[in-house]
Scaffold this active site. Sequence first.
Site, short mmCIF file in Angstrom:
data_model
loop_
_atom_site.label_atom_id
_atom_site.label_comp_id
_atom_site.label_asym_id
_atom_site.label_seq_id
_atom_site.Cartn_x
_atom_site.Cartn_y
_atom_site.Cartn_z
N LYS A 1 0.08 4.22 -0.35
CA LYS A 1 -0.63 5.36 0.25
C LYS A 1 -0.44 6.61 -0.62
CE LYS A 1 -0.41 3.17 4.73
NZ LYS A 1 -0.32 3.29 6.20
N SER B 1 3.24 -2.03 10.37
CA SER B 1 4.68 -2.00 10.64
C SER B 1 5.42 -3.28 10.28
CB SER B 1 4.94 -1.64 12.11
OG SER B 1 4.52 -0.29 12.35
N GLY C 1 2.11 2.43 10.81
CA GLY C 1 2.98 3.60 10.73
C GLY C 1 3.68 3.94 12.03
N GLU D 1 -5.49 -5.05 10.27
CA GLU D 1 -4.46 -4.02 10.46
C GLU D 1 -4.79 -3.24 11.73
OE1 GLU D 1 -4.43 -1.75 6.59
OE2 GLU D 1 -2.55 -2.84 6.41
N GLU E 1 -7.16 4.44 7.76
CA GLU E 1 -6.94 5.88 7.56
C GLU E 1 -8.17 6.55 6.95
OE1 GLU E 1 -2.18 5.00 7.13
OE2 GLU E 1 -3.37 5.37 5.34
N HIS F 1 -9.75 0.99 4.53
CA HIS F 1 -8.48 1.22 5.26
C HIS F 1 -8.75 2.12 6.47
CE1 HIS F 1 -4.42 2.42 6.27
NE2 HIS F 1 -4.04 1.33 5.62
N ASN G 1 0.86 -1.19 0.00
CA ASN G 1 0.00 0.00 0.00
C ASN G 1 0.89 1.23 0.00
OD1 ASN G 1 -1.73 2.09 0.47
ND2 ASN G 1 -2.50 1.33 2.44
O1 LIG Z 1 -1.46 0.82 6.44
C1 LIG Z 1 -0.84 -0.20 6.24
C2 LIG Z 1 0.41 -0.55 7.02
O2 LIG Z 1 1.28 0.56 7.02
P1 LIG Z 1 2.75 0.40 7.67
O3 LIG Z 1 3.32 -0.87 7.10
O4 LIG Z 1 3.48 1.63 7.24
O5 LIG Z 1 2.53 0.31 9.16
N1 LIG Z 1 -1.21 -1.05 5.28
O6 LIG Z 1 -2.34 -0.79 4.55
#
Ligand SMILES: O=C(COP(=O)(O)O)NO
Length: 249
Positions: free
Chosen positions: A12, A212, A172, A166, A98, A96, A10
């Site tokens: 992003k 992570s 992150g 997740e 976010e 997701h 991803n």
């Molecule tokens: O959002 C994430 C994971 O992000 P990280 O690996 O940067 O924690 N995957 O969709």
Amino acid sequence: MARKFFVGGNWKCNGTTEEVKKIVTILNEAEVPSEDVVEVVVSPPFVFLPLVKNLLRSDFHVAAQNCWVRKGGAFTGEVSAEMLVNLGIPWVILGHSERRALLNESNDFVGDKVAYALSQGLKVIACIGETLEQRESGSTMAVVAAQTKAIADKIFNWDNIVLAYEPVWAIGTGKVATPAQAQEVHFELRKWLKDNVSAEVAASTRIIYGGSVNGANCKELAAQPDVDGFLVGGASLKLEFVDIIKSAT
Ligand SMILES: O=C(COP(=O)(O)O)NO
């Protein structure tokens, strides 16, 4: 039932044309297990989807990071499932954390998005996960079960879904879930699928971990019986993403 290992990247909201081309070159030159062993899907921002799709090796695939909840039209700024299909983009990431947090995407809305994307022929990486507060209050399984139920209530076929657990507190932050923490939730999610959907869906649906993941922790996580792969953020923009692909078991 053997579940093919799945590694998603991803990207992003990151990248320039030059940076994207560099990442694709790294991926195209990577010596990794065959696609019989591991399914690799990278997800650039919308604006780079045609470029990445055209440059990427044929045994890797691309995903959009979102799509609209119904047929396109007067929805300024949105990208429809039909447009992705028209571009030959086979996968889409939905729900997701976010987007759930920043755009208030509810469980119900995510369920509707998953159902519509599947109805248009897209394959879906459906994201779920609890916040640190929810974990510390002991409501992890209640939260991820509700998120999964909101999807299960809207769909009739699980063949084209990968479920991505997740934990928000691991995204992150560098605070990766321990292999035991990941396995526990994946096991309970698979049990939820068996109890609420079917034994077949529970056995065949890939449940991948995100939060992570990096080249150093991927092997131990990949060794967990109910961890079927990863959805990688930050590390998917780096050479170590190749190491993560190689962790496929
Ligand atoms: O959002 C994430 C994971 O992000 P990280 O690996 O940067 O924690 N995957 O969709």
